[in-house]
Design a protein around this motif. Structure first.
Motif, PDB file in Angstrom:
ATOM      1  N   ALA A 147      47.893  73.131  56.688  1.00 31.93           N
ATOM      2  CA  ALA A 147      47.200  73.515  57.709  1.00 31.93           C
ATOM      3  C   ALA A 147      46.486  72.442  58.877  1.00 31.93           C
ATOM      4  O   ALA A 147      46.388  72.808  59.839  1.00 31.93           O
ATOM      5  CB  ALA A 147      45.804  74.333  57.324  1.00 31.93           C
ATOM      6  N   ILE A 169      39.417  75.353  62.726  1.00 33.61           N
ATOM      7  CA  ILE A 169      40.114  76.483  62.057  1.00 33.61           C
ATOM      8  C   ILE A 169      39.679  78.411  61.913  1.00 33.61           C
ATOM      9  O   ILE A 169      40.926  78.497  62.370  1.00 33.61           O
ATOM     10  CB  ILE A 169      39.905  76.548  61.119  1.00 33.61           C
ATOM     11  CG1 ILE A 169      40.537  74.937  60.223  1.00 33.61           C
ATOM     12  CG2 ILE A 169      40.436  77.538  60.107  1.00 33.61           C
ATOM     13  CD1 ILE A 169      39.657  74.100  59.225  1.00 33.61           C
ATOM     14  N   TYR A 175      43.816  80.499  58.979  1.00 34.68           N
ATOM     15  CA  TYR A 175      42.806  80.508  57.692  1.00 34.68           C
ATOM     16  C   TYR A 175      41.673  79.899  57.309  1.00 34.68           C
ATOM     17  O   TYR A 175      41.411  80.871  58.761  1.00 34.68           O
ATOM     18  CB  TYR A 175      43.035  78.403  57.681  1.00 34.68           C
ATOM     19  CG  TYR A 175      44.960  77.978  57.116  1.00 34.68           C
ATOM     20  CD1 TYR A 175      45.703  77.896  56.222  1.00 34.68           C
ATOM     21  CD2 TYR A 175      45.397  77.966  58.876  1.00 34.68           C
ATOM     22  CE1 TYR A 175      47.074  77.708  56.550  1.00 34.68           C
ATOM     23  CE2 TYR A 175      46.792  77.193  58.531  1.00 34.68           C
ATOM     24  CZ  TYR A 175      47.216  76.903  57.740  1.00 34.68           C
ATOM     25  OH  TYR A 175      48.548  76.273  57.397  1.00 34.68           O
ATOM     26  N   ALA A 258      41.877  76.243  54.879  1.00 36.04           N
ATOM     27  CA  ALA A 258      41.642  75.206  55.008  1.00 36.04           C
ATOM     28  C   ALA A 258      40.594  73.895  53.915  1.00 36.04           C
ATOM     29  O   ALA A 258      42.141  73.149  54.171  1.00 36.04           O
ATOM     30  CB  ALA A 258      41.937  75.203  56.305  1.00 36.04           C
TER      31      ALA A 258
END
Length: 417
Positions: A147, A169, A175, A258
């Protein structure tokens, strides 16, 4: 051969057999780690017995939830094993003060451990130690390397970088930024407050000051970790309030989150379940160049039943447990449970080695609530679970949570009154 000669021969052989049996001492270990049974049987005990002929060892664990009650009953009845696996702090301290555990302060192997390592199994004044430290667990963050690579994220070292990574993220949407829920409460305190907290209260300096009464839970360095936890809410995904501990583990190992606020005990389980490469980083510091602190929490030790008929053989085993050989065996058999001895140990698991490497660059401390401060009512450890979860959910402010904890502690703990 006459009957008389036969009787003499039989008597002699019986005496010789008795002498051989007398030379063999069998030590029994009481433990709650029933999941470790094969490791003890296949790796640890054979190594000890090979180096110590004449001493046999039997590992006889109980179910974890029943261990304290079963052990206390056996000790009271005089039927407990020679060696007692020790939980940290008050449960084992009580056994020592009742005379159930032997004083191991002068055991030669104790020289291999620091005062912090021994703190979980020492008297409040640190002058007597009653269990050999076996392992600790370290807190930090485990992350999905795939990730991070896909999103071009560098491993964060400061709080600003940490939240920038979480923002990136979240903005991408592939994620969940962080896998943690508040349903079970304890994770919010253990992998939240006591994970990031040592960087604020300066590890042992702050923890010992709280015990001494020279710092309070309402001081800025104790409120600040709650303030950071309050910011985590936006990164935990939908429905985190109802998310259980197993839910969080599954979200991470299935590759849907993640980052996982972690205890190192997760390593073995995650290894078998995650289909991606994992890395780890310690709790980020406020600013680059700041001293970092980690929760390197004393988790498991082993002591000697004060009533053991095999005390000398028991001490031989305990000195071996204090040795580098045992540390290497145990740490590699159970990745994520780290040796507490001063001797450095090389670990085969790269993720476990990453966690342990933090000891060389950060200051180690233990969870702030575990020693002395959770002996009264309200129990500070359990109250910290509740407060940490409430702060993350936004149902209590960091300041109100700290004030509530301080009021509870001061109601029964004299140095805080």
């Amino acid at each position: 051969m006459t009957m008389k000669t036969l009787r003499v021969a039989l008597l002699t052989s019986t005496l010789l057999a008795g002498a051989a049996q007398a030379a063999d001492v069998t030590l029994t270990i009481e433990s709650w780690r029933n999941d470790d049974l094969t490791i003890w049987q296949d790796k640890i005990i054979p190594a000890f017995e090979a180096a110590n002929p004449g001493i046999k060892v039997v590992f006889a664990p109980s179910a974890p939830a029943e261990y304290n009650a079963v052990l206390n009953s056996k000790l009271d009845a005089g039927s407990a094993g020679d060696l007692i696996t020790c939980r940290p702090f008050d449960a084992s301290l009580e056994l020592f003060t009742k005379g159930k555990l032997a004083d191991l302060t002068d055991l030669p192997g104790m020289a291999n451990f620091s005062s912090v390592a021994k703190s979980g199994w020492s008297t409040d004044d640190g002058k007597q130690t009653f269990c050999v430290p076996m392992a600790s667990v370290i807190h930090g963050f485990i992350y999905n390397k795939d990730a991070f690579k896909a999103l071009g994220i560098e491993v964060p070292t400061t709080e600003a970088e940490f939240f920038a990574a979480l923002d990136k993220i979240k903005a991408d949407g592939t994620y969940i930024p962080m896998a943690m829920g508040t349903n079970d409460q304890w994770e919010a305190a253990t992998m939240g407050y006591n994970n990031i907290g040592p960087n604020y209260w300066k590890g042992e300096e702050g923890r010992l000051a709280l015990i001494a009464g020279t710092q309070k839970l309402t001081d800025p360095q104790w409120v600040a970790p709650f303030a950071q936890l309050a910011k985590w809410k936006d990164y935990l995904g939908d429905g985190f309030e109802a998310q259980t501990y197993p839910d969080s583990q599954n979200l991470f190992t299935l590759g849907r989150a993640a980052i996982y606020p972690a205890g190192s005990w997760e390593i073995s389980g995650f290894r078998t379940q995650a289909g991606f490469e994992m890395g780890a980083f310690p709790p980020p510091v406020a600013a680059a160049g700041d001293t970092c602190y980690i929760s390197d929490h004393t988790d498991i030790g082993i002591g000697l039943n004060a009533a053991s008929a095999n005390a000398e053989a028991g001490k031989t085993f305990l000195n071996w447990v204090a040795s580098p050989e045992f540390a290497k065996l145990y740490a590699n058999a159970l990745p994520g449970f780290f040796p507490l001895s001063n001797e450095p140990v090389a670990l085969e698991d790269p993720l476990a080695q990453e966690f342990m490497s933090w000891r060389t660059k950060c200051q180690s401390s233990i969870r702030s609530t575990y020693q002395i401060l959770s002996r009264g009512t309200p129990n500070l450890e359990n109250e910290t679970w509740n407060a940490s979860a409430a702060v993350i959910k936004g149902t209590e402010t960091p300041e109100a949570a700290a004030a509530r904890l301080q009021e509870g502690l001061a109601s029964w703990y004299e140095p805080q009154k």
